[in-house]
Scaffold this motif. Structure first.
Motif, PDB file in Angstrom:
ATOM      1  N   GLU A 152      68.823  83.586  35.164  1.00 52.28           N
ATOM      2  CA  GLU A 152      67.564  83.914  35.853  1.00 52.28           C
ATOM      3  C   GLU A 152      67.716  83.638  37.336  1.00 52.28           C
ATOM      4  N   ALA A 153      67.261  84.559  38.151  1.00 49.57           N
ATOM      5  CA  ALA A 153      67.377  84.337  39.592  1.00 49.57           C
ATOM      6  C   ALA A 153      66.191  84.983  40.286  1.00 49.57           C
ATOM      7  N   ASN A 154      66.083  84.701  41.566  1.00 48.96           N
ATOM      8  CA  ASN A 154      64.984  85.257  42.352  1.00 48.96           C
ATOM      9  C   ASN A 154      65.425  86.592  42.952  1.00 48.96           C
ATOM     10  N   TYR A 155      64.952  87.693  42.381  1.00 52.59           N
ATOM     11  CA  TYR A 155      65.275  89.016  42.909  1.00 52.59           C
ATOM     12  C   TYR A 155      64.061  89.667  43.574  1.00 52.59           C
ATOM     13  N   GLN A 204      70.275  75.486  37.152  1.00 52.55           N
ATOM     14  CA  GLN A 204      71.203  76.031  36.167  1.00 52.55           C
ATOM     15  C   GLN A 204      72.477  75.220  36.188  1.00 52.55           C
ATOM     16  N   TRP A 234      64.507  84.281  49.249  1.00 55.95           N
ATOM     17  CA  TRP A 234      65.186  84.515  47.969  1.00 55.95           C
ATOM     18  C   TRP A 234      65.866  83.228  47.479  1.00 55.95           C
ATOM     19  N   ASP A 235      65.449  82.094  48.047  1.00 58.45           N
ATOM     20  CA  ASP A 235      65.931  80.766  47.627  1.00 58.45           C
ATOM     21  C   ASP A 235      67.412  80.520  47.916  1.00 58.45           C
ATOM     22  N   TRP A 236      67.957  81.182  48.937  1.00 58.29           N
ATOM     23  CA  TRP A 236      69.334  80.885  49.330  1.00 58.29           C
ATOM     24  C   TRP A 236      69.268  79.815  50.425  1.00 58.29           C
ATOM     25  N   LYS A 289      61.307  80.592  43.088  1.00 58.38           N
ATOM     26  CA  LYS A 289      61.413  81.073  41.699  1.00 58.38           C
ATOM     27  C   LYS A 289      62.697  80.627  40.984  1.00 58.38           C
ATOM     28  N   THR A 290      63.697  80.221  41.781  1.00 53.08           N
ATOM     29  CA  THR A 290      64.982  79.888  41.169  1.00 53.08           C
ATOM     30  C   THR A 290      64.919  78.592  40.376  1.00 53.08           C
ATOM     31  N   LYS A 291      65.485  78.640  39.168  1.00 52.05           N
ATOM     32  CA  LYS A 291      65.475  77.439  38.320  1.00 52.05           C
ATOM     33  C   LYS A 291      66.837  76.754  38.363  1.00 52.05           C
TER      34      LYS A 291
END
Ligand code: BGP
Length: 479
Positions: free
Chosen positions: A319-322, A332, A351-353, A328-330
């Motif tokens: 799962e990622a933030n697209y 992992q 985008w959580d980078w 949104k990123t969990k």
């Protein structure tokens, strides 16, 4: 180390920008082009953001002259682009499509007319569909010969006019997404198949590198590796071991093969224990050991931070933030091995980078120390929402700050003694992001389209266009 004074960028430093065929060209079935594995994959429901695809993309195929003129206006020293294998060989092997060769030949000439050095990526993920159907693409050793034959056509036709070749773009990314996360074609979720296919890509890459060197073509060849250097969350020894696990299995697992033709022992042992190590045939390791690249290409966007992960801890959900909805990123990871966690010191993009210029210096330093090769930064950039404002202006100040700080980190690495030949931003124009549609923009040039409407695809220069123009003109003095 803090430098009192930074060393100047070398006089012939390659200030550049990059793209990839599927993300810019469009014309996906024109002038004899065969299908690639992306053409059907993007039609599978839910695979890409709002079902976006590259059928038209930003129409670079028809507008390359306008785009190259903009590059010349900005002063680019190099433009990195990829060749679509199925434009040259519609079936991936056999008959050559002259019109495909002509397109790239014209693009190269157009760049040279303005003194821009072409940098060609031989493979940026768009495998001919026919080879996937015929023998399962990268899962069959048959591809080693086909990939080498394809590369030879490119070397024979273009190498008298150009010097820089990137053999394969981000092998680690397309292999993991394609065979473990099922988020790229061929959408498989099977680690054993992943490591088997990866070994074959290694052999194909080595075979092409060897051909280039033994064929006495002019110039340099190297892979582009997606390197996110790993930091330990803190000095808790268990977190440091977890970080070693990540460095071994996410970075050295590929770069050690490119440079030394060997897999890192610890990572390989872990695969053997899990029963998912690739089968190594006689002659494989000799080929890998005799195909050292001339440079290491590195695509750097972010660093990652790592902590220990218990045996019953989090796993790779894929799962990622697209969508660009921040946060949104969990978490992992791999139970018993590692997990990726947030870095409390760093900001993130929508985008959580993580945004970490120093991470670029870290990665240049590590590559230099471990591999002793010159480095080309083949991608670096900020994906952001950009808005076309009054008078068709785009004020992408975030991008300017991001790029400025990363260029300074490159200069610091050069001052440390690292040999850096060039720096390509991602990307020159806005383009299709494989999984994030058209709203995640990276370019110096805004392109007026979105996922729903192609509109006129008009090009508008953003504020960052002029910022980079000054950087190039001053060879980095304005940073
Ligand atoms: C790299 C790819 C590029 C490009 C870039 C930005 O992994 O080589 O092709 O897409 O990442 O990534 P994204 O589009 O996912 O933001």
């Amino acid at each position: 180390m803090y430098h009192k004074e930074l060393t100047d960028f070398p006089k012939d430093f390659l200030w550049g920008s990059a793209s990839a065929a599927y993300q810019v060209e469009g014309a996906y079935q024109q002038d004899g082009k065969g299908k690639s594995v992306w053409d059907d994959f993007v039609k599978l429901p839910g695979k890409t953001f709002k079902g976006s695809n590259g059928e038209v993309a930003v129409d670079h195929y028809h507008r390359y002259k306008e785009d190259v003129a903009l590059m010349a206006e900005q002063g680019l020293k190099t433009y990195r682009f990829s060749i679509a294998w199925s434009r040259i060989l519609p079936e991936g092997r056999g008959e050559i499509n002259q019109k495909g060769l002509d397109f790239y030949s014209n693009l190269i000439d157009e760049l040279l007319r303005y003194g821009i050095e072409p940098m060609v990526t031989i493979y940026h993920w768009d495998l001919p569909q026919n080879l996937q159907d015929l023998y399962g693409g990268w899962e069959s050793r048959e591809i080693i010969k086909d990939f080498t034959d394809y590369a030879k056509i490119l070397f024979d036709n273009f190498s008298d006019r150009m010097k820089y070749w990137v053999s394969i773009n981000e092998q680690n990314v397309f292999i993991m997404h394609g065979y473990m996360l099922a988020s790229h074609p061929p959408a498989v979720n099977d680690p054993k198949r992943m490591y088997a296919a990866n070994h074959i890509v290694n052999l194909a890459n080595a075979s092409v590198t060897k051909l280039f060197k033994e064929g006495n073509y002019q110039g340099m060849i190297g892979p582009s590796f997606a390197y996110a250097p790993a930091y330990a969350l803190d000095c808790l020894p268990e977190n440091v071991i977890a970080t070693e696990n990540v460095n071994d299995s996410f970075a050295y697992f590929w770069m050690d093969i490119y440079r030394y033709g060997r897999y890192p022992k610890v990572a390989f042992r872990a695969l053997e224990k899990a029963g998912i190590a690739p089968i190594i045939e006689e002659g494989d390791m000799a080929l890998l050991a005799h195909s050292t690249p001339d440079f290491m290409g590195v695509n750097y966007y972010q660093s990652m931070t790592v902590a220990a992960n218990p045996l019953d801890g989090v796993s790779m959900s894929g799962e990622a933030n697209y969508s660009g909805e921040k946060g949104k990123t969990k978490e992992q990871g791999m139970p018993g091995m590692y997990k990726m966690v947030a870095n409390p010191h760093l900001e993130t993009t929508n985008w959580d980078w993580t945004i970490d210029p120093t991470g670029l210096r870290v990665c240049l330093r590590r590559i230099s120390s471990r591999y002793d090769l010159p480095i080309i930064i083949t991608e670096n950039g900020l994906g952001d929402f950009d808005t076309l404002e009054e008078n068709n202006e785009v004020h992408d100040e975030n991008r300017i700050a991001y790029l400025n700080n990363h260029c300074l980190a490159v200069q610091e690495a050069i001052s440390d003694g690292v040999e850096v030949l060039g720096y390509c931003t991602w990307s020159f124009t806005d383009l299709l992001s494989w999984l994030n549609g058209y709203q995640k923009r990276y370019g110096f040039v805004y392109i007026d389209r979105n996922e729903v409407e192609e509109k006129e695809l008009t090009r508008y220069k953003k504020a960052s266009f002029y910022w980079y123009q000054n950087v190039i003109n001053s060879n980095g003095q304005t940073l």
